[in-house]
Design an enzyme around this catalytic site. Structure first.
Site, mmCIF file in Angstrom:
data_model
loop_
_atom_site.group_PDB
_atom_site.id
_atom_site.type_symbol
_atom_site.label_atom_id
_atom_site.label_comp_id
_atom_site.label_asym_id
_atom_site.label_seq_id
_atom_site.Cartn_x
_atom_site.Cartn_y
_atom_site.Cartn_z
ATOM 1 N N THR A 66 -5.158 -19.367 17.090
ATOM 2 C CA THR A 66 -5.315 -19.347 18.546
ATOM 3 C C THR A 66 -6.561 -18.532 18.893
ATOM 4 O O THR A 66 -6.700 -17.396 18.420
ATOM 5 C CB THR A 66 -4.082 -18.718 19.205
ATOM 6 N N ARG B 174 -1.372 -16.009 10.390
ATOM 7 C CA ARG B 174 -2.553 -16.552 11.066
ATOM 8 C C ARG B 174 -2.338 -16.996 12.508
ATOM 9 O O ARG B 174 -3.279 -17.424 13.167
ATOM 10 C CB ARG B 174 -3.183 -17.714 10.280
ATOM 11 N N ASP B 175 -1.125 -16.913 13.026
ATOM 12 C CA ASP B 175 -0.913 -17.310 14.422
ATOM 13 C C ASP B 175 0.105 -16.394 15.093
ATOM 14 O O ASP B 175 1.007 -16.849 15.794
ATOM 15 C CB ASP B 175 -0.453 -18.766 14.500
ATOM 16 N N LEU B 176 -0.059 -15.086 14.865
ATOM 17 C CA LEU B 176 0.826 -14.117 15.503
ATOM 18 C C LEU B 176 0.477 -14.012 16.990
ATOM 19 O O LEU B 176 -0.661 -13.735 17.350
ATOM 20 C CB LEU B 176 0.665 -12.752 14.836
#
Length: 310
Positions: A90, A39-41
Site C-alpha cells: 500500500t 508487506r501490507d501491515l
C-alpha cells in the site's frame, strides 16, 4: 478495527493492547526460518474478534524473499523489483527503501517495522503520517508528531524509532514488544491477561432527514464478564431472525410488517434474557443484524403513524 480507529480516539491503554497484539503477530512471522515479511501491515488488516482479540489478516502480499539491490543491478532489474513491490504493498505504508531502489538498502523484515510505525501513528491520531503518500516526504521521513499532545506521548519514541530512513537504524519487533511490556508495567496493565475495559464507538454524524440514526456500539478488547455462551447464542439467533426477514422481502412484502413486529420483539427478549445475571445491567452491542432490524422497526412505526394503523 478500521471503523473504530476512524471514529474515536483510542485511549493509551487501548492503543497499547491493539499495538501489542499486532506486534506479537509480526514477531511470530519474523521468527520463522526464513523470516516472513507481511508487506501490507495497516489498520485495514486488523480484525477485532467477538472475543476481543486483534487478528492480523491478508497474507496475500507476504513473502520470504529478501531483495538486496546493489550497484551491479541494471535498470531492468530495478524496474521488475519495483513492479512487484507496487503490486503487493500500500503506497502510504511503503518504506523508503521500497520507493527508492537506487538507495541500495535491503528490503527485508525491516520494511514491516516502518509500517508498524505508521500503524502506531494511526492508532494514536486517527490519521496517517504520510496521508498523501508523497514519495519525497517518505524518503526523508518528513512527518510531524503533534507538539501539544501529552496523551500519547509515551508512544512517540517508538514511532520515531520505526520511521527511520535507513532500515538498519530501525528496531526489531522483539525490542518493540519489550518496550511495550515496560510501558504496561508503568501503567499497571497486564498484557498477558484479558482486559475488562470497554471500547465505546459512537457514530455522531450530524442528523439529516436521510441520515441513519446514531448508533452506540460497545466492544470488549477481551472481557471476562457475563456468560459468553448465552450472549453468542442470542446474537446467533439475531442473525437467524435477520435472514428470515430478508426471506420475507424476497418472497413478497404483503405481510412484511406483521412478521417484522413479531420477529423484532422475539430478538429483543432473547438478547435481554441472555444478559440476565451478568455484572452489567444491560447489553449495549449494535451488530449489523440488529441495525437492520432496528431500521425496519422504525420504518414500520412510521408507516403505522401515517396510516393510523395499530
Amino acid at each position: 478495527m478500521e471503523d473504530i480507529v476512524n471514529s474515536i480516539r483510542l485511549s493509551p491503554r487501548h492503543v497499547l493492547r491493539v499495538f501489542f497484539q499486532t506486534c506479537s503477530a509480526v514477531a511470530h512471522l519474523h521468527s520463522q526460518t526464513p523470516p516472513i515479511i507481511h508487506r501490507d501491515l495497516k489498520v485495514e488488516n486488523l480484525l477485532l474478534t467477538t472475543g476481543g482479540s486483534i487478528k492480523l489478516c491478508d497474507f496475500g502480499s507476504a513473502t520470504t524473499e529478501h531483495v538486496a539491490p546493489d550497484h551491479s543491478w541494471t535498470a531492468t532489474e530495478r524496474g521488475l523489483a519495483d513492479d512487484e513491490i507496487q503490486q503487493n504493498t500500500t503506497p502510504m505504508y511503503r518504506s523508503p527503501e521500497m520507493i527508492d531502489l537506487y538507495s541500495n538498502h535491503p528490503i527485508c523484515e525491516m520494511a514491516d517495522i516502518w509500517a508498524l510505525g505508521c500503524l502506531l501513528y494511526k492508532l494514536c491520531y486517527r490519521e496517517h503520517p504520510f496521508e498523501d503518500s508523497a514519495k519525497l516526504r517518505i524518503l526523508s521521513a518528513n512527518y510531524k508528531l503533534p507538539s501539544d499532545d501529552t496523551t500519547h506521548l509515551m508512544f512517540h519514541s517508538i514511532i520515531r524509532a520505526c520511521l527511520q530512513v535507513n532500515p538498519a537504524d530501525r528496531p526489531t519487533v522483539d525490542s518493540i514488544v519489550a518496550q511495550l511490556y515496560a510501558m504496561a508495567d508503568k501503567m499497571r496493565e497486564n498484557l498477558d491477561q484479558p482486559s475488562t475495559e470497554l471500547l465505546t464507538l459512537t457514530n455522531s454524524a450530524p442528523h439529516t432527514s436521510n441520515a441513519p440514526p446514531t448508533i452506540t456500539q460497545e466492544v470488549d478488547l477481551q472481557t471476562d464478564e457475563g456468560n459468553p455462551s448465552q450472549v453468542h447464542a442470542a446474537l446467533h439467533s439475531t442473525g437467524q431472525q435477520a435472514q428470515k426477514l430478508f426471506g420475507i422481502v424476497k418472497g413478497g412484502a404483503g405481510n412484511l410488517f406483521k412478521k417484522l413486529k413479531d420477529s423484532s420483539s422475539t430478538v429483543v427478549h432473547q438478547v435481554a434474557n441472555a444478559t440476565q445475571g451478568s455484572k452489567r445491567p444491560s447489553l449495549d452491542i449494535a451488530y449489523i443484524t440488529s441495525r437492520i432490524l432496528g431500521q425496519f422497526v422504525r420504518m414500520y412505526n412510521n408507516l403505522c403513524t401515517e396510516s393510523h394503523c395499530t
